[in-house]
Design a protein around this motif. Structure first.
Motif, PDB file in Angstrom:
ATOM      1  N   PHE A  28      45.656  32.819  40.426  1.00 49.80           N
ATOM      2  CA  PHE A  28      46.157  34.152  40.083  1.00 49.80           C
ATOM      3  C   PHE A  28      45.368  35.222  40.834  1.00 49.80           C
ATOM      4  N   ILE A  29      44.049  35.103  40.808  1.00 46.90           N
ATOM      5  CA  ILE A  29      43.203  36.085  41.478  1.00 46.90           C
ATOM      6  C   ILE A  29      43.433  36.050  42.985  1.00 46.90           C
ATOM      7  N   ASP A  30      43.520  34.861  43.553  1.00 46.69           N
ATOM      8  CA  ASP A  30      43.789  34.740  44.995  1.00 46.69           C
ATOM      9  C   ASP A  30      45.134  35.364  45.367  1.00 46.69           C
ATOM     10  N   ARG A  31      46.132  35.129  44.528  1.00 45.51           N
ATOM     11  CA  ARG A  31      47.493  35.616  44.794  1.00 45.51           C
ATOM     12  C   ARG A  31      47.591  37.138  44.711  1.00 45.51           C
ATOM     13  N   HIS A  32      46.809  37.754  43.833  1.00 50.98           N
ATOM     14  CA  HIS A  32      46.964  39.190  43.569  1.00 50.98           C
ATOM     15  C   HIS A  32      45.821  40.051  44.102  1.00 50.98           C
ATOM     16  N   SER A  33      44.895  39.456  44.811  1.00 52.00           N
ATOM     17  CA  SER A  33      43.764  40.205  45.386  1.00 52.00           C
ATOM     18  C   SER A  33      44.026  40.540  46.839  1.00 52.00           C
ATOM     19  N   PRO A  34      43.449  41.567  47.349  1.00 54.29           N
ATOM     20  CA  PRO A  34      42.697  42.572  46.610  1.00 54.29           C
ATOM     21  C   PRO A  34      43.624  43.632  46.028  1.00 54.29           C
ATOM     22  N   LEU A  35      43.312  44.071  44.841  1.00 57.60           N
ATOM     23  CA  LEU A  35      44.049  45.156  44.199  1.00 57.60           C
ATOM     24  C   LEU A  35      43.514  46.464  44.769  1.00 57.60           C
ATOM     25  N   PRO A  36      44.378  47.302  45.329  1.00 54.50           N
ATOM     26  CA  PRO A  36      43.900  48.558  45.927  1.00 54.50           C
ATOM     27  C   PRO A  36      43.137  49.418  44.911  1.00 54.50           C
ATOM     28  N   SER A  37      42.116  50.088  45.398  1.00 56.24           N
ATOM     29  CA  SER A  37      41.255  50.880  44.512  1.00 56.24           C
ATOM     30  C   SER A  37      42.005  52.005  43.808  1.00 56.24           C
ATOM     31  N   GLU A  38      43.092  52.494  44.415  1.00 52.63           N
ATOM     32  CA  GLU A  38      43.824  53.598  43.795  1.00 52.63           C
ATOM     33  C   GLU A  38      44.798  53.143  42.703  1.00 52.63           C
ATOM     34  N   VAL A  39      44.910  51.832  42.495  1.00 56.63           N
ATOM     35  CA  VAL A  39      45.814  51.293  41.470  1.00 56.63           C
ATOM     36  C   VAL A  39      44.987  50.838  40.272  1.00 56.63           C
ATOM     37  N   ALA A  40      45.252  51.435  39.112  1.00 62.45           N
ATOM     38  CA  ALA A  40      44.586  50.988  37.885  1.00 62.45           C
ATOM     39  C   ALA A  40      45.039  49.571  37.577  1.00 62.45           C
ATOM     40  N   LEU A  41      44.145  48.773  37.021  1.00 66.76           N
ATOM     41  CA  LEU A  41      44.491  47.386  36.715  1.00 66.76           C
ATOM     42  C   LEU A  41      45.786  47.299  35.914  1.00 66.76           C
ATOM     43  N   SER A  42      45.915  48.116  34.895  1.00 70.08           N
ATOM     44  CA  SER A  42      47.106  48.047  34.035  1.00 70.08           C
ATOM     45  C   SER A  42      48.377  48.523  34.742  1.00 70.08           C
ATOM     46  N   ASP A  43      48.246  49.197  35.876  1.00 63.75           N
ATOM     47  CA  ASP A  43      49.415  49.661  36.625  1.00 63.75           C
ATOM     48  C   ASP A  43      49.825  48.706  37.742  1.00 63.75           C
ATOM     49  N   ALA A  44      49.103  47.605  37.889  1.00 64.09           N
ATOM     50  CA  ALA A  44      49.439  46.645  38.943  1.00 64.09           C
ATOM     51  C   ALA A  44      50.849  46.115  38.718  1.00 64.09           C
ATOM     52  N   PRO A  45      51.580  45.879  39.798  1.00 66.03           N
ATOM     53  CA  PRO A  45      52.988  45.503  39.674  1.00 66.03           C
ATOM     54  C   PRO A  45      53.245  44.110  39.111  1.00 66.03           C
ATOM     55  N   PHE A  46      52.234  43.299  38.979  1.00 68.32           N
ATOM     56  CA  PHE A  46      52.447  41.918  38.542  1.00 68.32           C
ATOM     57  C   PHE A  46      52.385  41.729  37.027  1.00 68.32           C
ATOM     58  N   TRP A  47      52.139  42.795  36.257  1.00 65.34           N
ATOM     59  CA  TRP A  47      52.125  42.698  34.799  1.00 65.34           C
ATOM     60  C   TRP A  47      53.485  43.042  34.218  1.00 65.34           C
ATOM     61  N   ASN A  48      53.801  42.450  33.069  1.00 68.68           N
ATOM     62  CA  ASN A  48      54.983  42.899  32.333  1.00 68.68           C
ATOM     63  C   ASN A  48      54.534  44.015  31.387  1.00 68.68           C
ATOM     64  N   GLU A  49      55.462  44.634  30.707  1.00 69.87           N
ATOM     65  CA  GLU A  49      55.131  45.803  29.885  1.00 69.87           C
ATOM     66  C   GLU A  49      54.161  45.463  28.754  1.00 69.87           C
ATOM     67  N   ASN A  50      54.320  44.327  28.111  1.00 71.17           N
ATOM     68  CA  ASN A  50      53.403  43.941  27.033  1.00 71.17           C
ATOM     69  C   ASN A  50      51.985  43.722  27.564  1.00 71.17           C
ATOM     70  N   GLN A  51      51.875  43.107  28.715  1.00 69.02           N
ATOM     71  CA  GLN A  51      50.564  42.893  29.323  1.00 69.02           C
ATOM     72  C   GLN A  51      49.918  44.232  29.682  1.00 69.02           C
ATOM     73  N   ARG A  52      50.701  45.136  30.249  1.00 65.60           N
ATOM     74  CA  ARG A  52      50.188  46.478  30.588  1.00 65.60           C
ATOM     75  C   ARG A  52      49.647  47.180  29.344  1.00 65.60           C
ATOM     76  N   ARG A  53      50.429  47.153  28.290  1.00 67.74           N
ATOM     77  CA  ARG A  53      50.034  47.811  27.051  1.00 67.74           C
ATOM     78  C   ARG A  53      48.735  47.212  26.517  1.00 67.74           C
TER      79      ARG A  53
END
Length: 77
Positions: free
Chosen positions: A27-52
């Motif tokens: 999972f980490i390999d697939r989704h890294s690196p997350l850009p610094s300007e994107v909050a973790l909870s705003d990453a596109p790979f989460w569903n709404e429940n995960q974001r919340r």
């Protein structure tokens, strides 16, 4: 009283994700690196429940906050 420590495997289970060591690393390999300007909870790979859950964990400084911070750091490496 000290809050409980939640390892990444428990966080992944809480998020409804496969939580084996290899699953977490993939999972980490697939989704890294997350850009610094994107909050973790705003990453596109989460569903709404995960974001919340991620937002609430950090906003409330919940028991999960340390594990969420750890995942955030791992995704930004």
């Amino acid at each position: 009283m000290q809050p409980p420590f939640h390892p990444l495997s428990e966080l992944f289970e809480q998020l409804g994700l496969d939580a084996g060591e290899d699953d977490i690393e993939a999972f980490i390999d697939r989704h890294s690196p997350l850009p610094s300007e994107v909050a973790l909870s705003d990453a596109p790979f989460w569903n709404e429940n995960q974001r919340r859950f991620l937002r609430e964990s950090l906003a409330e400084d919940a028991d999960w906050a340390e594990a969420v911070d750890h995942l955030d750091a791992r995704l930004r490496d």
